[in-house]
Scaffold this motif. Structure first.
Motif, PDB file in Angstrom:
ATOM      1  N   ASP A  72     -10.490 -44.548  70.395  1.00  0.00           N
ATOM      2  CA  ASP A  72      -8.892 -44.014  70.945  1.00  0.00           C
ATOM      3  C   ASP A  72      -8.227 -44.530  71.504  1.00  0.00           C
ATOM      4  OD1 ASP A  72      -8.715 -41.500  72.438  1.00  0.00           O
ATOM      5  OD2 ASP A  72      -8.100 -42.710  73.762  1.00  0.00           O
ATOM      6  N   ARG A  73      -6.856 -44.029  71.326  1.00  0.00           N
ATOM      7  CA  ARG A  73      -5.348 -44.211  70.965  1.00  0.00           C
ATOM      8  C   ARG A  73      -4.765 -45.151  72.534  1.00  0.00           C
ATOM      9  NH1 ARG A  73      -1.859 -40.712  68.742  1.00  0.00           N
ATOM     10  NH2 ARG A  73      -0.055 -41.628  70.241  1.00  0.00           N
ATOM     11  N   THR A  74      -5.604 -44.418  73.723  1.00  0.00           N
ATOM     12  CA  THR A  74      -4.834 -44.303  75.367  1.00  0.00           C
ATOM     13  C   THR A  74      -5.258 -46.324  75.034  1.00  0.00           C
ATOM     14  OG1 THR A  74      -7.058 -43.701  75.895  1.00  0.00           O
ATOM     15  CG2 THR A  74      -5.349 -42.503  76.131  1.00  0.00           C
ATOM     16  N   PHE A  75      -6.204 -46.481  74.519  1.00  0.00           N
ATOM     17  CA  PHE A  75      -6.827 -48.429  74.556  1.00  0.00           C
ATOM     18  C   PHE A  75      -5.933 -49.434  73.293  1.00  0.00           C
ATOM     19  CE2 PHE A  75     -10.915 -45.868  76.124  1.00  0.00           C
ATOM     20  CZ  PHE A  75     -10.954 -46.436  77.222  1.00  0.00           C
ATOM     21  N   VAL A  76      -6.027 -48.531  72.857  1.00  0.00           N
ATOM     22  CA  VAL A  76      -5.600 -49.484  71.658  1.00  0.00           C
ATOM     23  C   VAL A  76      -3.748 -49.126  71.679  1.00  0.00           C
ATOM     24  CG1 VAL A  76      -4.130 -49.278  68.801  1.00  0.00           C
ATOM     25  CG2 VAL A  76      -6.060 -48.494  69.440  1.00  0.00           C
ATOM     26  N   MET A  77      -3.386 -48.435  72.371  1.00  0.00           N
ATOM     27  CA  MET A  77      -1.086 -47.765  72.718  1.00  0.00           C
ATOM     28  C   MET A  77      -1.310 -48.996  74.099  1.00  0.00           C
ATOM     29  SD  MET A  77      -0.343 -44.177  71.747  1.00  0.00           S
ATOM     30  CE  MET A  77       0.765 -44.171  72.246  1.00  0.00           C
ATOM     31  N   GLY A  78      -2.372 -49.013  74.551  1.00  0.00           N
ATOM     32  CA  GLY A  78      -1.831 -50.551  75.958  1.00  0.00           C
ATOM     33  C   GLY A  78      -2.268 -51.742  75.643  1.00  0.00           C
ATOM     34  N   MET A  79      -3.034 -52.039  74.541  1.00  0.00           N
ATOM     35  CA  MET A  79      -3.514 -53.631  74.447  1.00  0.00           C
ATOM     36  C   MET A  79      -2.733 -54.283  74.264  1.00  0.00           C
ATOM     37  SD  MET A  79      -4.542 -53.360  70.492  1.00  0.00           S
ATOM     38  CE  MET A  79      -4.754 -55.430  70.252  1.00  0.00           C
ATOM     39  N   THR A  80      -1.469 -54.045  73.925  1.00  0.00           N
ATOM     40  CA  THR A  80      -0.354 -55.055  74.023  1.00  0.00           C
ATOM     41  C   THR A  80       0.195 -55.971  75.684  1.00  0.00           C
ATOM     42  OG1 THR A  80       1.830 -53.700  73.443  1.00  0.00           O
ATOM     43  CG2 THR A  80       0.284 -54.835  71.535  1.00  0.00           C
ATOM     44  N   SER A  81       0.013 -54.252  76.564  1.00  0.00           N
ATOM     45  CA  SER A  81       0.354 -54.351  78.208  1.00  0.00           C
ATOM     46  C   SER A  81      -0.107 -54.759  78.749  1.00  0.00           C
ATOM     47  CB  SER A  81       1.682 -53.650  78.259  1.00  0.00           C
ATOM     48  OG  SER A  81       0.411 -52.287  77.992  1.00  0.00           O
ATOM     49  N   ASN A  82      -1.702 -54.414  78.411  1.00  0.00           N
ATOM     50  CA  ASN A  82      -3.232 -54.421  79.612  1.00  0.00           C
ATOM     51  C   ASN A  82      -4.190 -54.516  79.231  1.00  0.00           C
ATOM     52  OD1 ASN A  82      -5.238 -52.771  80.763  1.00  0.00           O
ATOM     53  ND2 ASN A  82      -4.288 -51.901  81.970  1.00  0.00           N
ATOM     54  N   GLU A  83      -4.103 -55.914  80.287  1.00  0.00           N
ATOM     55  CA  GLU A  83      -5.297 -56.804  79.791  1.00  0.00           C
ATOM     56  C   GLU A  83      -7.128 -56.226  79.738  1.00  0.00           C
ATOM     57  OE1 GLU A  83      -7.631 -59.617  77.855  1.00  0.00           O
ATOM     58  OE2 GLU A  83      -5.710 -59.699  78.108  1.00  0.00           O
ATOM     59  N   ASP A  84      -6.941 -55.252  80.503  1.00  0.00           N
ATOM     60  CA  ASP A  84      -8.020 -53.890  80.386  1.00  0.00           C
ATOM     61  C   ASP A  84      -8.675 -53.620  79.499  1.00  0.00           C
ATOM     62  OD1 ASP A  84      -8.570 -55.077  82.707  1.00  0.00           O
ATOM     63  OD2 ASP A  84      -8.547 -52.860  83.852  1.00  0.00           O
ATOM     64  N   ASP A  85      -7.128 -52.442  78.966  1.00  0.00           N
ATOM     65  CA  ASP A  85      -7.492 -51.910  77.287  1.00  0.00           C
ATOM     66  C   ASP A  85      -7.524 -52.960  76.304  1.00  0.00           C
ATOM     67  OD1 ASP A  85      -6.718 -49.769  78.646  1.00  0.00           O
ATOM     68  OD2 ASP A  85      -4.442 -49.844  77.933  1.00  0.00           O
ATOM     69  N   ALA A  86      -7.042 -54.403  75.921  1.00  0.00           N
ATOM     70  CA  ALA A  86      -7.400 -55.105  75.241  1.00  0.00           C
ATOM     71  C   ALA A  86      -8.676 -56.081  74.963  1.00  0.00           C
ATOM     72  CB  ALA A  86      -6.127 -56.142  75.368  1.00  0.00           C
ATOM     73  N   THR A  87      -9.414 -55.446  76.132  1.00  0.00           N
ATOM     74  CA  THR A  87     -10.596 -55.823  76.137  1.00  0.00           C
ATOM     75  C   THR A  87     -12.252 -55.200  75.583  1.00  0.00           C
ATOM     76  OG1 THR A  87     -10.160 -57.872  78.419  1.00  0.00           O
ATOM     77  CG2 THR A  87     -12.966 -56.669  77.441  1.00  0.00           C
ATOM     78  N   ILE A  88     -11.077 -53.695  76.079  1.00  0.00           N
ATOM     79  CA  ILE A  88     -12.112 -52.807  75.523  1.00  0.00           C
ATOM     80  C   ILE A  88     -11.813 -52.818  73.602  1.00  0.00           C
ATOM     81  CG2 ILE A  88     -11.924 -50.679  75.233  1.00  0.00           C
ATOM     82  CD1 ILE A  88     -11.384 -49.601  78.347  1.00  0.00           C
ATOM     83  N   VAL A  89     -10.382 -52.722  73.459  1.00  0.00           N
ATOM     84  CA  VAL A  89     -10.587 -53.026  71.815  1.00  0.00           C
ATOM     85  C   VAL A  89     -10.865 -53.960  70.986  1.00  0.00           C
ATOM     86  CG1 VAL A  89      -8.653 -52.848  69.981  1.00  0.00           C
ATOM     87  CG2 VAL A  89      -8.381 -51.122  71.519  1.00  0.00           C
ATOM     88  N   ARG A  90     -10.824 -55.828  72.191  1.00  0.00           N
ATOM     89  CA  ARG A  90     -11.100 -56.560  70.994  1.00  0.00           C
ATOM     90  C   ARG A  90     -12.576 -56.297  71.555  1.00  0.00           C
ATOM     91  NH1 ARG A  90      -7.885 -59.895  73.965  1.00  0.00           N
ATOM     92  NH2 ARG A  90      -9.355 -59.403  75.584  1.00  0.00           N
TER      93      ARG A  90
END
Length: 163
Positions: A72-90
């Motif tokens: 989902d785009r919400t995680f991708v768009m937040g991945m460079t500023s939010n570590e939780d989003d980055a973890t989900i994407v990774r």
């Protein structure tokens, strides 16, 4: 209904990819699994869209006949500023056996981070705005007058961006 439409259009089922949202899977998991198994048996490719917005377990998703997950785009768009989003994407990119598409790639920084994580399929305005079908071939060949990504921003050879 899908089988009838495939027969009527004489389209090979392997050329059709259907997306179902994670929330739709969770609404009626037993029925959804049965329908997805029937579609997969016909040869239709299946993708889970908006992955990460629902609360499905990876163990459950593993039992579905899907070939692709779209983060989902919400995680991708937040991945460079939010570590939780980055973890989900990774973590999603690291899933074995499934193609992973990153939705919502809106900047060079996000695209660079995704590429560093091994994601080779993405969609978003950074790569291209939606195009009319008549202009798609020009865009794919790089001859259209659209904003073209710099050479180091392009997806790896053989892995074109989607949408």
């Amino acid at each position: 209904q899908v089988r009838e439409l495939l027969d009527a259009s004489r389209l090979d089922a392997g050329r059709l990819e259907l997306e179902i949202t994670e929330d739709a899977v969770l609404a009626d998991p037993v029925r959804t699994k049965a329908i997805l198994e029937e579609l997969a048996a016909m040869g239709v490719r299946l993708s889970i869209d908006d992955f990460g917005t629902g609360y499905s377990s990876l163990a459950y998703l593993k039992r579905l006949p899907i070939s692709q997950i779209k983060i989902d785009r919400t995680f991708v768009m937040g991945m460079t500023s939010n570590e939780d989003d980055a973890t989900i994407v990774r973590s999603t990119i690291d899933l074995g056996g499934l193609d992973v598409v990153a939705e919502g790639v809106e900047s060079a920084a996000i695209w660079a981070e995704l590429r560093a994580l091994g994601c080779t399929v993405a969609q978003g305005y950074y790569l291209s705005r939606p195009l009319p079908p008549a202009e798609l071939a020009d865009w794919l060949c790089g001859s259209a007058s659209y904003r073209k990504p710099r050479t180091n921003d392009r997806p790896p050879a053989g892995a074109p961006a989607r949408r």
